[in-house]
Design a protein around this motif. Structure first.
Motif, mmCIF file in Angstrom:
data_model
loop_
_atom_site.group_PDB
_atom_site.id
_atom_site.type_symbol
_atom_site.label_atom_id
_atom_site.label_comp_id
_atom_site.label_asym_id
_atom_site.label_seq_id
_atom_site.Cartn_x
_atom_site.Cartn_y
_atom_site.Cartn_z
ATOM 1 N N ASP A 184 -16.763 4.783 0.881
ATOM 2 C CA ASP A 184 -17.510 4.277 -0.271
ATOM 3 C C ASP A 184 -17.633 2.765 -0.160
ATOM 4 N N PRO A 185 -18.631 2.289 0.578
ATOM 5 C CA PRO A 185 -18.774 0.849 0.824
ATOM 6 C C PRO A 185 -18.963 0.022 -0.449
ATOM 7 N N ASP A 186 -19.343 0.656 -1.551
ATOM 8 C CA ASP A 186 -19.580 -0.090 -2.793
ATOM 9 C C ASP A 186 -18.299 -0.278 -3.625
ATOM 10 N N SER A 187 -17.209 0.370 -3.225
ATOM 11 C CA SER A 187 -15.951 0.218 -3.970
ATOM 12 C C SER A 187 -14.995 -0.692 -3.198
ATOM 13 N N PHE A 188 -14.028 -1.213 -3.911
ATOM 14 C CA PHE A 188 -13.050 -2.110 -3.305
ATOM 15 C C PHE A 188 -11.641 -1.606 -3.616
ATOM 16 N N LEU A 189 -10.821 -1.570 -2.585
ATOM 17 C CA LEU A 189 -9.441 -1.120 -2.767
ATOM 18 C C LEU A 189 -8.628 -2.200 -3.486
ATOM 19 N N GLN A 190 -7.732 -1.751 -4.359
ATOM 20 C CA GLN A 190 -6.875 -2.654 -5.117
ATOM 21 C C GLN A 190 -5.434 -2.568 -4.598
ATOM 22 N N ASP A 191 -4.775 -3.705 -4.524
ATOM 23 C CA ASP A 191 -3.404 -3.742 -4.002
ATOM 24 C C ASP A 191 -2.470 -2.807 -4.755
ATOM 25 N N GLU A 192 -2.674 -2.675 -6.067
ATOM 26 C CA GLU A 192 -1.775 -1.839 -6.876
ATOM 27 C C GLU A 192 -1.861 -0.361 -6.521
ATOM 28 N N GLY A 193 -2.891 0.033 -5.763
ATOM 29 C CA GLY A 193 -3.019 1.428 -5.348
ATOM 30 C C GLY A 193 -2.217 1.773 -4.112
ATOM 31 N N VAL A 194 -1.526 0.776 -3.531
ATOM 32 C CA VAL A 194 -0.766 0.973 -2.289
ATOM 33 C C VAL A 194 0.666 1.403 -2.599
ATOM 34 N N THR A 195 1.131 2.402 -1.863
ATOM 35 C CA THR A 195 2.542 2.798 -1.881
ATOM 36 C C THR A 195 3.111 2.603 -0.486
ATOM 37 N N THR A 212 15.807 5.872 2.401
ATOM 38 C CA THR A 212 14.363 5.657 2.438
ATOM 39 C C THR A 212 13.883 5.109 1.104
ATOM 40 N N ILE A 213 13.054 4.082 1.172
ATOM 41 C CA ILE A 213 12.487 3.456 -0.027
ATOM 42 C C ILE A 213 11.008 3.808 -0.092
ATOM 43 N N THR A 214 10.572 4.379 -1.208
ATOM 44 C CA THR A 214 9.161 4.647 -1.447
ATOM 45 C C THR A 214 8.803 4.062 -2.808
ATOM 46 N N GLY A 221 4.736 -13.793 -6.805
ATOM 47 C CA GLY A 221 4.354 -15.145 -6.443
ATOM 48 C C GLY A 221 4.028 -15.322 -4.970
ATOM 49 N N ASP A 222 4.564 -14.443 -4.120
ATOM 50 C CA ASP A 222 4.311 -14.544 -2.678
ATOM 51 C C ASP A 222 3.247 -13.578 -2.191
ATOM 52 N N GLY A 223 2.662 -12.799 -3.097
ATOM 53 C CA GLY A 223 1.646 -11.842 -2.704
ATOM 54 C C GLY A 223 2.001 -10.443 -3.154
ATOM 55 N N SER A 224 1.228 -9.465 -2.703
ATOM 56 C CA SER A 224 1.439 -8.064 -3.077
ATOM 57 C C SER A 224 2.366 -7.390 -2.080
ATOM 58 N N GLY A 225 3.251 -6.538 -2.604
ATOM 59 C CA GLY A 225 4.180 -5.824 -1.738
ATOM 60 C C GLY A 225 5.400 -5.370 -2.501
ATOM 61 N N LEU A 226 6.526 -5.335 -1.801
ATOM 62 C CA LEU A 226 7.799 -4.944 -2.395
ATOM 63 C C LEU A 226 8.741 -6.137 -2.384
ATOM 64 N N ALA A 238 2.361 3.534 4.937
ATOM 65 C CA ALA A 238 1.748 3.245 3.645
ATOM 66 C C ALA A 238 0.625 4.228 3.346
ATOM 67 N N ASP A 239 0.326 4.358 2.070
ATOM 68 C CA ASP A 239 -0.836 5.137 1.672
ATOM 69 C C ASP A 239 -1.518 4.460 0.503
ATOM 70 N N TYR A 240 -2.815 4.822 0.314
ATOM 71 C CA TYR A 240 -3.577 4.314 -0.817
ATOM 72 C C TYR A 240 -3.980 5.488 -1.699
ATOM 73 N N GLN A 241 -3.298 5.596 -2.816
ATOM 74 C CA GLN A 241 -3.537 6.709 -3.743
ATOM 75 C C GLN A 241 -3.527 8.054 -3.022
ATOM 76 N N GLY A 242 -2.554 8.212 -2.139
ATOM 77 C CA GLY A 242 -2.383 9.460 -1.404
ATOM 78 C C GLY A 242 -3.105 9.517 -0.073
ATOM 79 N N ARG A 243 -3.960 8.568 0.225
ATOM 80 C CA ARG A 243 -4.688 8.546 1.503
ATOM 81 C C ARG A 243 -3.918 7.670 2.500
ATOM 82 N N PRO A 244 -3.583 8.171 3.675
ATOM 83 C CA PRO A 244 -2.792 7.385 4.636
ATOM 84 C C PRO A 244 -3.506 6.092 5.018
ATOM 85 N N LEU A 245 -2.737 5.026 5.095
ATOM 86 C CA LEU A 245 -3.240 3.748 5.561
ATOM 87 C C LEU A 245 -2.742 3.477 6.974
ATOM 88 N N ARG A 246 -3.530 2.756 7.753
ATOM 89 C CA ARG A 246 -3.074 2.285 9.045
ATOM 90 C C ARG A 246 -2.325 0.964 8.846
#
Length: 279
Positions: A184-195, A212-214, A221-226, A238-246
């Motif tokens: 979906d080229p018209d949508s943008f992924l949001q950092d909060e959707g990452v696990t 294991t930490i999930t 202050g240093d960016g998005s993450g854990l 990592a995954d984005y709302q259940g979709r695997p990320l590279r």
């Protein structure tokens, strides 16, 4: 006022370059068991020799005037040897007092003069060819009057928040997310959707077995993450709302389903892993 200035000059003279290693009485005396205990002395070269610090520190009949003492343990209550405890003089700049813990985790520092002190602690460990200095968590973070003395016990914690809103214990795993969705080229992924899922590849910094930490990503202050991740080597996916990320290490050449990464030192006590993520 003259008395305060004179005491300040005396303490600075004791400190030399500003840091004094003081762990116990400097004149021989009898401890509660009837034995002699002098504590740790610093020789002309600045090196400390242990001579009864444990005995002195274990005189646990409450607070002693003019003495900071206590014990350092890990999260399981095991004593930690070699942790460095610092009594920070709040009135005279760069004139801290410091002492290491003994084999049973005890320490003892004289707090001379009409000054206010704040106690902090740190322990340094080696892991995977790197050195990590971790702040210890006090049971009481309040300053105290030197003449009154105090008991401050510390615990080595591997994760969580530091007292007083001073950040997190452990390290941070920060990522840059390619916001393009190929479906979906018209949508943008949001950092909060990452696990992120972190699986330890070896023991944690204190030698214990990690789990294991999930967790979903958070913005900081240093960016998005854990934030507040126990120091260890991890295999990260990592995954984005259940979709695997590279995943790849930041600046790396190839994406993969997971990556093995170590924390790097940003500055003393601050450690991070940097990743790039993409669908």
């Amino acid at each position: 006022m003259r008395r305060l200035l004179a005491a300040g000059v005396l303490l600075l003279t004791m400190g030399g370059c500003g840091v004094v290693d003081v762990t116990g009485d400097f004149t021989a005396g009898s401890d509660d068991t009837g034995g002699s205990s002098q504590g740790t002395r610093t020789d002309d070269r600045g090196s400390a020799s242990m001579d009864g610090v444990g005995t002195a520190a274990r005189r646990d009949g409450g607070v002693e005037p003019g003495v900071l003492k206590g014990r350092v343990v890990d999260a399981n209550g095991r004593p930690i040897q070699g942790a460095l405890i610092v009594a920070d003089n709040q009135m005279v700049y760069n004139s801290n007092l410091m002492a290491p813990t003994d084999a049973d985790g005890y320490y003892r520092i004289q707090t001379p003069g009409p000054f206010t002190f704040h106690a902090t602690g740190q322990v340094t460990r080696q892991m995977n060819g790197q050195e990590f200095a971790t702040d210890l968590m006090p049971d009481d973070d309040n300053p105290f009057a030197g003449p009154s003395g105090a008991i401050r016990n510390f615990t080595l914690k591997l994760d969580g928040k530091k007292p007083g809103g001073q950040g997190h214990v452990g390290g941070m795993v920060i990522f840059y997310l390619n916001s393009t969705d190929p479906n979906d080229p018209d949508s943008f992924l949001q950092d909060e959707g990452v696990t992120l899922t972190l699986r330890p590849e070896g023991p944690l910094l204190d030698g214990s077995a990690g789990e294991t930490i999930t967790r979903k990503a958070e913005r900081g202050g240093d960016g998005s993450g854990l934030y507040g991740v126990p120091i260890a080597r991890y295999r990260i996916s990592a995954d984005y709302q259940g979709r695997p990320l590279r995943v790849k290490a930041q600046g790396g050449s190839d994406f993969a389903a997971s990556v093995v990464a170590d924390f790097r030192t940003v500055m003393s006590g601050i450690y991070r892993i940097d990743l790039e993520l993409s669908l």
